[in-house]
Design a protein around this motif. Structure first.
Motif, PDB file in Angstrom:
ATOM      1  N   LYS A  18       0.831  -1.214   0.000  1.00  0.00           N
ATOM      2  CA  LYS A  18       0.000   0.000   0.000  1.00  0.00           C
ATOM      3  C   LYS A  18       0.868   1.267   0.000  1.00  0.00           C
ATOM      4  N   THR A  19       2.172   1.081   0.059  1.00  0.00           N
ATOM      5  CA  THR A  19       3.095   2.218   0.096  1.00  0.00           C
ATOM      6  C   THR A  19       3.071   2.965  -1.231  1.00  0.00           C
ATOM      7  N   GLU A  20       3.039   4.280  -1.146  1.00  0.00           N
ATOM      8  CA  GLU A  20       3.077   5.119  -2.337  1.00  0.00           C
ATOM      9  C   GLU A  20       4.428   5.826  -2.447  1.00  0.00           C
ATOM     10  N   VAL A  21       4.853   6.036  -3.671  1.00  0.00           N
ATOM     11  CA  VAL A  21       6.067   6.812  -3.918  1.00  0.00           C
ATOM     12  C   VAL A  21       5.669   8.283  -3.997  1.00  0.00           C
ATOM     13  N   VAL A  22       6.073   9.040  -2.997  1.00  0.00           N
ATOM     14  CA  VAL A  22       5.721  10.461  -2.928  1.00  0.00           C
ATOM     15  C   VAL A  22       6.607  11.286  -3.860  1.00  0.00           C
ATOM     16  N   ALA A  23       7.885  10.944  -3.915  1.00  0.00           N
ATOM     17  CA  ALA A  23       8.812  11.671  -4.787  1.00  0.00           C
ATOM     18  C   ALA A  23       9.983  10.771  -5.158  1.00  0.00           C
ATOM     19  N   THR A  24      10.396  10.873  -6.407  1.00  0.00           N
ATOM     20  CA  THR A  24      11.612  10.224  -6.894  1.00  0.00           C
ATOM     21  C   THR A  24      12.569  11.328  -7.298  1.00  0.00           C
ATOM     22  N   VAL A  25      13.722  11.376  -6.656  1.00  0.00           N
ATOM     23  CA  VAL A  25      14.656  12.492  -6.836  1.00  0.00           C
ATOM     24  C   VAL A  25      15.961  11.969  -7.433  1.00  0.00           C
ATOM     25  N   ILE A  26      16.398  12.596  -8.516  1.00  0.00           N
ATOM     26  CA  ILE A  26      17.650  12.232  -9.183  1.00  0.00           C
ATOM     27  C   ILE A  26      18.519  13.474  -9.300  1.00  0.00           C
ATOM     28  N   ASP A  27      19.760  13.359  -8.845  1.00  0.00           N
ATOM     29  CA  ASP A  27      20.672  14.508  -8.820  1.00  0.00           C
ATOM     30  C   ASP A  27      20.064  15.687  -8.072  1.00  0.00           C
ATOM     31  N   GLY A  28      19.312  15.389  -7.021  1.00  0.00           N
ATOM     32  CA  GLY A  28      18.758  16.426  -6.169  1.00  0.00           C
ATOM     33  C   GLY A  28      17.501  17.092  -6.683  1.00  0.00           C
ATOM     34  N   ARG A  29      17.058  16.728  -7.909  1.00  0.00           N
ATOM     35  CA  ARG A  29      15.867  17.350  -8.504  1.00  0.00           C
ATOM     36  C   ARG A  29      14.753  16.310  -8.620  1.00  0.00           C
ATOM     37  N   PRO A  30      13.518  16.665  -8.301  1.00  0.00           N
ATOM     38  CA  PRO A  30      12.411  15.720  -8.422  1.00  0.00           C
ATOM     39  C   PRO A  30      12.184  15.309  -9.878  1.00  0.00           C
ATOM     40  N   ALA A  31      12.230  14.000 -10.125  1.00  0.00           N
ATOM     41  CA  ALA A  31      11.900  13.463 -11.443  1.00  0.00           C
ATOM     42  C   ALA A  31      10.461  12.969 -11.472  1.00  0.00           C
ATOM     43  N   HIS A  32       9.923  12.720 -10.276  1.00  0.00           N
ATOM     44  CA  HIS A  32       8.510  12.351 -10.106  1.00  0.00           C
ATOM     45  C   HIS A  32       8.071  12.900  -8.756  1.00  0.00           C
ATOM     46  N   GLY A  33       6.871  13.458  -8.692  1.00  0.00           N
ATOM     47  CA  GLY A  33       6.400  14.041  -7.451  1.00  0.00           C
ATOM     48  C   GLY A  33       7.085  15.371  -7.194  1.00  0.00           C
ATOM     49  N   ALA A  34       7.196  15.742  -5.933  1.00  0.00           N
ATOM     50  CA  ALA A  34       7.748  17.053  -5.596  1.00  0.00           C
ATOM     51  C   ALA A  34       8.281  17.071  -4.179  1.00  0.00           C
ATOM     52  N   LEU A  35       9.145  18.033  -3.904  1.00  0.00           N
ATOM     53  CA  LEU A  35       9.655  18.264  -2.549  1.00  0.00           C
ATOM     54  C   LEU A  35       9.041  19.544  -1.997  1.00  0.00           C
TER      55      LEU A  35
END
Length: 633
Positions: free
Chosen positions: A616-633
């Motif tokens: 049931k876990t959701e991915v809130v944000a995927t961050v690559i090189d410090g920048r969100p590639a999916h979701g947001a910070l």
């Protein structure tokens, strides 16, 4: 989701306690620590006479309203330097033995520069000399502190150690995986034809799909070309459908006729025939090379790639090891890297074709192209077939088909010849091996090639390593060979594997704990599109050995539960171990100062929640090189 308010928002359910609400700002003497004001004074009155605190509340309220209207992605910008913290306690799992848990991480540009408590990272940020040492450039004006929501956690960027990127995109074209009969599968093809007028109106359009699985059909027999002809919309068309595991092709009558005269036998493969010896339309393993398909355009490949990337980033993947890049795929990824179009990291395994000349001494390795997004420094060799098709190479005959022991797709003497050559020329050698005989032969070749060699400089891998004898499990640790495994294969194959292998031999199938206990390093993957793209499905399967609805042939305790991995081992198998397996442990795989800032924010703590809650876990944000590639910070 993540808390998007600035520290001064004042929203009680979004902000941490007052003593934690801080950000570092510069002074004439260098950076200094300043608390956010608790209330307003006459001097702090702002717009329309509001206090700055109340103005902050208004802005935060408007921000949340905007989020409700346009979604999180529009708020995903982050400053050049920032700290991301857990509001209560160490919510960051670093996978760094020096400090396994932390409250905050600090990012400057594309790198982690610090981890620790809020007090620790802010105090250290004040020390300009410390910041300069860790960022190698001029300290920026301020460090903004942001917070994940309570209950959320941060883990390093997740890796899939064995997948097929463009093939997954091709699988998305026609949804075949969940069909339960041949007729239902043909119906999916019919629907696809009718939904595309250009194909519907042109009998000569080539139709390709991916994902059928005969082991889930009622008959469990290989499909035939004649079954396409039963539907008037589908009949008399050029159709090639790849099986879920990539080890079989199902072709239509027109495609079968276009091949012409077929050989009686194919080394390392099989042409399925009927009782009279006529080909039925199914080609297994090496026999698949007899079927010619049109070369896809760059636009087609880009569409497949984008479909995969969208799902991968949404699942928290920041790095994918692509297993078996043919020249066309490798050329495509190189072009994407040159054009700056790789949104995640790809570690490519270049396909070895034994029918062509050895190329290890005249082919350049690709290392860190496209700002460290593409590396191709390994070779992929196929040793045998698959368990699902009954062609994995075994020492003894199959229990459900005593007429065969499976097939080797490559002769042992070829393995013994090319493996040392590739290693001498500096290539990592990754070999697909499913059956116990195939794994034994490959380990023999590795053992001979590794004599007097620094194994850490070569890091050979066995891809799948599914069925192993006890002696070969011990050889993994002794030789330093990496076991590249796919836990969701175990929970998929557990329903038919004992019937196929017998009650004793099946104990050596997917024996994760035994491999680990012999000192081997395990790295986890999915083999998508054979399985789904979600890495948490592999995490769950590794620690439970259950289907996602909590079942197994051995009951709710799991299928051979003594072979389960711990959560810590599974997390390492998706982070630092894949980094090691791709020669990138110095820059990826853990939240460690100096490494690239790849990380994932999850909606709950997968390291402690009940196993029934993991999926049931959701991915809130995927961050690559410090920048969100999916979701947001």
């Amino acid at each position: 989701m993540l808390s998007v308010e600035k520290q001064s928002s004042g929203l009680r359910n979004r902000t941490p306690p007052v003593e934690a609400r801080r950000k570092v700002v510069p002074t004439s003497e260098g950076p200094a620590l300043a608390k956010v004001p608790r209330g307003a004074t006459p001097a702090s009155r702002g717009l329309f006479g509001m206090s700055r605190t109340n103005l902050g509340l208004l802005i935060a309220s408007l921000t949340l309203s905007l989020y409700a209207l346009v979604g999180f992605r529009s708020l995903s910008t982050v400053p050049e330097s920032y700290a991301l913290c857990s509001p209560n306690g160490p919510g960051i799992f670093t996978v760094d033995d020096a400090r396994p848990r932390a409250q905050c991480l600090v990012v400057h540009r594309s790198r982690f520069t610090d981890i620790g408590t809020l007090e620790e990272v802010t105090e250290r940020w004040k020390d300009a000399s410390y910041a300069s040492r860790n960022t190698s450039d001029v300290l920026i004006s301020e460090l903004e502190v942001r917070y994940i929501l309570e209950g959320h956690i941060i883990v390093p960027g997740l890796s899939d150690s064995h997948a097929h990127i463009l093939e997954y995109g091709a699988m998305k074209v026609i949804p075949l995986e969940e069909t339960r009969t041949v007729e239902e599968t043909v119906l999916r093809v019919r629907d696809y034809i009718l939904e595309h007028p250009d194909i519907r109106d042109d009998q000569n359009k080539f139709i390709e799909g991916w994902g059928w699985d005969h082991t889930k059909w009622k008959t469990q027999a290989f499909p035939t070309a004649a079954q396409f002809e039963a539907d008037p919309v589908v009949a008399d068309r050029l159709i090639v459908l790849q099986s879920k595991d990539g080890h079989a092709l199902w072709v239509s009558k027109r495609v079968l006729q276009s091949i012409g005269t077929l050989p009686d036998e194919v080394p390392g493969g099989l042409i399925v025939r009927d009782a009279s010896g006529k080909p039925t339309g199914a080609f297994l393993d090496n026999a698949q090379t007899l079927v010619e398909r049109p070369k896809p355009t760059h636009e087609t490949l880009e569409a497949r790639f984008n479909a995969t990337v969208k799902d991968a980033l949404a699942a928290g993947l920041t790095s994918i090891h692509d297993a078996a890049l043919d020249p066309m795929s490798l050329e495509f990824f190189q072009r994407q890297a040159e054009d700056g179009k790789l949104p995640l990291r790809i570690y490519g395994m270049t396909f070895f074709d034994e029918t062509k000349d050895y190329w290890g001494n005249r082919t350049s390795k690709i290392i860190g192209a496209g700002d460290d997004r593409l590396t191709a420094r390994s070779v992929k060799i196929f040793a045998d077939g698959a368990l699902r098709t009954g062609l994995a190479a075994l020492y003894e005959p199959y229990a459900d088909n005593p007429s065969t022991c499976g097939v080797m797709r490559i002769e042992p003497d070829v393995l013994n010849s090319v493996i040392p050559k590739f290693m001498k020329d500096g290539w990592q050698v990754n070999v697909h091996a499913i059956g116990d005989r195939a794994n034994g032969i490959v380990l023999d070749a590795f053992e001979e090639a590794l004599k007097g060699v620094n194994v850490s400089a070569l890091r050979p891998r066995l891809e799948h390593a599914q069925i192993l004898t006890q002696a070969d499990m011990a050889r993994f640790g002794k030789l330093g060979v990496i076991a590249s495994i796919q836990p969701t294969h175990a929970t998929d194959d557990m329903w038919y594997s004992e019937e196929r292998l017998g009650p004793e031999r099946v104990k050596g199938l997917y024996a994760f704990r035994s491999i680990l206990d012999h000192g081997a390093r395990i790295t986890l993957g999915s083999d998508f599109p054979v399985e789904g793209v979600n890495p948490l499905a592999g995490f769950y399967a590794a620690i439970t050995r259950l289907s996602q609805d909590g079942r197994s042939p051995h009951g709710p305790g799991g299928w051979f539960p003594e072979q389960r991995m711990t959560r810590e081992e599974a997390l390492k198998g998706m982070t630092i171990d894949p980094a090691y397996a791709s020669f990138s442990e110095d820059t990826l795989g853990s939240i460690t100062p100096g490494k690239r800032a790849d990380f994932v924010v999850l909606s709950q703590d997968i390291m402690s929640v009940p196993v029934t809650e993991i999926m049931k876990t959701e991915v809130v944000a995927t961050v690559i090189d410090g920048r969100p590639a999916h979701g947001a910070l």
